[in-house]
Design an enzyme around this catalytic site. Structure first.
Site, mmCIF file in Angstrom:
data_model
loop_
_atom_site.group_PDB
_atom_site.id
_atom_site.type_symbol
_atom_site.label_atom_id
_atom_site.label_comp_id
_atom_site.label_asym_id
_atom_site.label_seq_id
_atom_site.Cartn_x
_atom_site.Cartn_y
_atom_site.Cartn_z
ATOM 1 N N ASP A 16 1.887 34.148 10.337
ATOM 2 C CA ASP A 16 3.268 32.998 10.657
ATOM 3 C C ASP A 16 4.258 33.521 11.948
ATOM 4 O O ASP A 16 5.208 33.612 11.110
ATOM 5 C CB ASP A 16 3.318 31.957 9.681
ATOM 6 C CG ASP A 16 3.819 31.473 9.524
ATOM 7 O OD1 ASP A 16 3.284 30.483 10.664
ATOM 8 O OD2 ASP A 16 4.040 30.395 9.129
ATOM 9 N N GLU A 95 -0.675 23.797 18.750
ATOM 10 C CA GLU A 95 -0.203 22.026 18.371
ATOM 11 C C GLU A 95 -0.667 21.666 19.460
ATOM 12 O O GLU A 95 0.337 22.070 20.396
ATOM 13 C CB GLU A 95 1.421 22.336 17.154
ATOM 14 C CG GLU A 95 1.485 21.688 16.014
ATOM 15 C CD GLU A 95 2.195 22.040 15.482
ATOM 16 O OE1 GLU A 95 2.534 21.139 14.735
ATOM 17 O OE2 GLU A 95 2.115 23.154 15.255
ATOM 18 N N LYS A 131 -3.345 22.456 16.219
ATOM 19 C CA LYS A 131 -2.519 21.760 14.758
ATOM 20 C C LYS A 131 -2.143 21.015 15.011
ATOM 21 O O LYS A 131 -2.129 19.850 16.295
ATOM 22 C CB LYS A 131 -1.789 22.394 14.761
ATOM 23 C CG LYS A 131 -2.200 24.100 14.129
ATOM 24 C CD LYS A 131 -0.866 25.530 13.754
ATOM 25 C CE LYS A 131 0.550 24.825 12.929
ATOM 26 N NZ LYS A 131 0.988 25.384 12.720
ATOM 27 N N THR A 155 -1.512 20.037 9.375
ATOM 28 C CA THR A 155 0.196 21.290 9.744
ATOM 29 C C THR A 155 0.741 19.677 8.356
ATOM 30 O O THR A 155 0.378 18.847 8.149
ATOM 31 C CB THR A 155 0.090 21.514 10.230
ATOM 32 O OG1 THR A 155 1.191 23.002 9.755
ATOM 33 C CG2 THR A 155 0.781 20.997 11.847
ATOM 34 N N PHE A 177 2.188 22.661 2.795
ATOM 35 C CA PHE A 177 3.681 23.668 2.779
ATOM 36 C C PHE A 177 4.106 24.045 1.791
ATOM 37 O O PHE A 177 4.788 22.916 0.887
ATOM 38 C CB PHE A 177 4.426 22.231 3.555
ATOM 39 C CG PHE A 177 4.130 23.368 5.341
ATOM 40 C CD1 PHE A 177 3.076 23.391 5.808
ATOM 41 C CD2 PHE A 177 5.662 23.220 6.164
ATOM 42 C CE1 PHE A 177 2.999 23.647 7.414
ATOM 43 C CE2 PHE A 177 5.111 23.441 7.637
ATOM 44 C CZ PHE A 177 3.932 23.583 7.782
#
Length: 316
Positions: A16, A95, A131, A155, A177
């Site tokens: 990440d 993203e 994403k 996400t 998350f």
């Protein structure tokens, strides 16, 4: 054997981060980026030449001032993703602008634009995950994009309704998350001690994992946003786990074998009823944590995108 080495035997580890030195050090299969990580990455010396290239690209593409800034920000994300792909065997997640999270058609258009930019760099779309925030509109966009062999990473996933809708849309991967769920509950109950057995973020991923495997859904579950290694170890055996450099280092410095907690027992009880849009919105709305954290996450990514564009705008 350290815990990172042991974990890699039972779970796909994803980095990440957008920092090449950490990716080289920890050798993950895949890597993820987002506007926050891109914003951090552009300050690294190793990426300065990519910023120059992105600005040149945007100027050549032309258009008005705002169009050039958008093209430059998109290109820098793609160039950083392309650089990261040199050091990993798997996929990179890039993203879509979070400000488009409630516009299906614009998300599809932006995803296609990102894929085109990668292909201009000689990178096949099979190496890319787009994403998108796990809104109803983005889940619908991911379903459409899959028809053109564009896979997505959904996400900012906090509710079971989001997870279920993603599976029913047959999206490639979801990122629940863990840490942000934990943060919300801890803020509401500051005196509560959440062991991993009671950690609401950990329990959320375990529930999703059990449901997916029981229904034989192929969507990959990638636990994300960890606060401590205990949360990671409590989800050992999950399909994927995306981990920050700080926690990767902690795992590397901890000796011992990691026990596999999550197992696919292959007990299939196929759920044949799909959520309608109204059902999705109602069930998601019933989870106050998920409503708050999804909105907050979209706003944060949008703000970081705006900050990135503000930095790049100085070059036009």
């Amino acid at each position: 054997m350290n815990q990172l080495q042991s974990l890699k035997k039972i779970t796909t580890v994803v980095a990440d981060t957008g920092d090449i030195k950490f990716i080289q050090k920890y050798q993950p299969k895949d890597a993820t980026t987002n506007p926050t990580l891109i914003l951090q990455a552009i300050n690294l010396s190793c990426y300065q030449n990519l910023i120059i290239s992105a600005i040149k690209y945007a100027k050549l593409k032309g258009g008005n001032h705002q169009k050039k800034i958008v093209n430059a920000s998109e290109k820098i994300s793609v160039l950083i993703g392309s650089e990261i792909l040199k050091y990993i065997p798997g996929k990179i997640s890039t993203e879509v602008d979070a400000r488009l999270s409630f516009n299906k058609e614009e998300c599809i258009k932006k995803a296609n634009s990102i894929i085109k930019m990668y292909e201009e760099e000689g990178i096949n779309r099979s190496k890319i995950l787009i994403k998108l925030a796990a809104t109803w509109e983005c889940i619908a966009a991911a379903k459409e994009l899959k028809k053109n062999n564009i896979n997505c990473n959904l996400t900012l996933l906090f509710s079971f309704a989001q997870a279920r809708a993603c599976a029913e849309a047959k999206v490639f991967l979801i990122s629940p998350f863990v840490g942000r769920i934990y943060d919300w509950y801890k803020s509401k109950n500051p005196n509560e001690i959440y062991s991993v057995k009671k950690d609401p973020g950990v329990l959320s991923v375990r529930k999703i994992y059990k449901y997916y495997k029981e229904n034989n859904y192929k969507t990959i579950i990638m636990g994300a946003s960890f606060r401590r290694i205990e949360q990671i170890l409590a989800l050992a055996g999950c399909d994927y786990l995306t981990i920050s450099p700080v926690l990767l280092k902690e795992l590397e410095n901890s000796l011992g074998v990691v026990d596999q907690i999550l197992n696919n027992e292959k007990k299939y009880y196929k759920n044949n009823q799909s959520l309608s849009e109204s059902e999705f919105r109602w069930h998601h709305n019933q989870d106050a944590m998920a409503v708050e954290k999804l909105s907050e996450g979209i706003r944060k990514f949008a703000k970081d995108q705006e900050n990135l564009e503000r930095i790049l705008s100085k070059n036009f």
